[in-house]
Scaffold this active site. Structure first.
Site, PDB file in Angstrom:
ATOM      1  N   GLU A 121      -4.774   5.520  -8.446  1.00 12.95           N
ATOM      2  CA  GLU A 121      -5.844   5.634  -9.448  1.00 12.95           C
ATOM      3  C   GLU A 121      -6.220   7.087  -9.707  1.00 12.95           C
ATOM      4  O   GLU A 121      -6.421   7.499 -10.847  1.00 12.95           O
ATOM      5  CB  GLU A 121      -7.078   4.854  -8.975  1.00 12.95           C
ATOM      6  N   GLU A 182       2.404   4.746 -15.405  1.00 11.38           N
ATOM      7  CA  GLU A 182       2.426   4.079 -14.103  1.00 11.38           C
ATOM      8  C   GLU A 182       3.296   4.847 -13.110  1.00 11.38           C
ATOM      9  O   GLU A 182       2.917   5.050 -11.955  1.00 11.38           O
ATOM     10  CB  GLU A 182       2.942   2.640 -14.253  1.00 11.38           C
TER      11      GLU A 182
END
Ligand SMILES: [Zn+2]
Length: 261
Positions: A121, A182
């Site tokens: 994150e 990602e």
């Protein structure tokens, strides 16, 4: 006059739109970072006022402990809040805010698996993915309007803004990160967790666990915004020997976190 002023602001923003991510990828970014930080702060504060915060002190200390070890590697003061929510999720927002759901803490087997998610994150934030998404998917005028709109999640523009920040799921808007984002967050997250002294090999276990939970039909907000790609584990494994070295260096330097739930 105002229109001219706006136009010249827009042009100068666009002229300064070339940036480079931490992994060396070139990015199109025109939003001023302080504005995007402002959006993150606003979104986080409204989440805190609308969603129950966990009263479980052990969970809170566990998440703080893991996040603190990682953010020692990035610098800056980060706020960490554990939300009482059974869905598997965690997020980080521009402006240095981290949210972790109790469902995710229940899922992880150890500190290293939680570090894998938090590192990932933070990787999105350090790579300015929110800013890049806003810049790619909106016009300059809309992007700037979204800074205000984020305070109004009931409006379409506000929902899009939250979606682009990566926290729209609870408002019904899911805008998944791209495969490029990602992979970048995985790569940065793996390095970060290892430099903090966590076991990077646990990242692979964590993603396998997430996939398994998703197949079992558990509601997984995280997987809707962070889609699982078959290449995720390959990419992590390709970077693993370097990450293990980083972890050994961290231990040699006395960075050996001991966080437990
Ligand atoms: Zn992600």
């Amino acid at each position: 006059m105002l229109k001219k002023l706006f136009l010249s602001t827009a042009v100068s923003l666009l002229l300064n739109a070339c940036a480079t991510s931490p992994t060396g990828r070139s990015q199109f970014i025109y939003m001023p970072d302080n504005q995007v930080d402002q959006m993150g702060l606003q979104a986080f504060s409204s989440m805190k006022s609308k969603n129950p915060i966990s009263g479980n002190q052990r969970y809170s200390q566990f998440a703080q402990c893991v996040a603190y070890a990682i953010t020692q590697q990035t610098g800056g003061q980060w706020e960490v809040v554990v939300f009482e929510d059974e869905s598997l999720n965690a997020f980080a927002l521009p402006g240095n805010k981290i949210g972790v759901h109790t469902g995710l803490i229940n899922l992880v087997d150890n500190q290293d698996q939680l570090a894998a998610v938090i590192g990932h994150e933070i990787g999105h934030v350090l790579s300015r993915h929110s800013n890049e998404r806003l810049s790619q998917e909106t016009a300059v005028s809309t992007g700037l309007a979204m800074v205000q709109a984020v305070t109004q999640p009931q409006t379409a523009l506000g929902q899009t803004a939250l979606g682009l920040l990566g926290v729209g799921a609870q408002y019904g808007v899911i805008l998944p990160y791209s495969r490029i984002h990602e992979t970048e967050a995985d790569t940065i997250g793996l390095d970060l967790m290892a430099k903090a002294g966590f076991d990077p090999r646990q990242s692979v276990n964590l993603w396998l666990k997430m996939d398994k939970a998703a197949q079992g039909g558990q509601p997984i907000e995280f997987m809707s915004t962070h889609p699982s790609h078959a290449s995720r584990i390959d990419n992590l494994n390709q970077n693993m020997s370097r990450a293990v070295q980083l972890q050994q260096q961290a231990w040699g330097g006395g960075r050996q976190p001991r966080c437990s739930k």
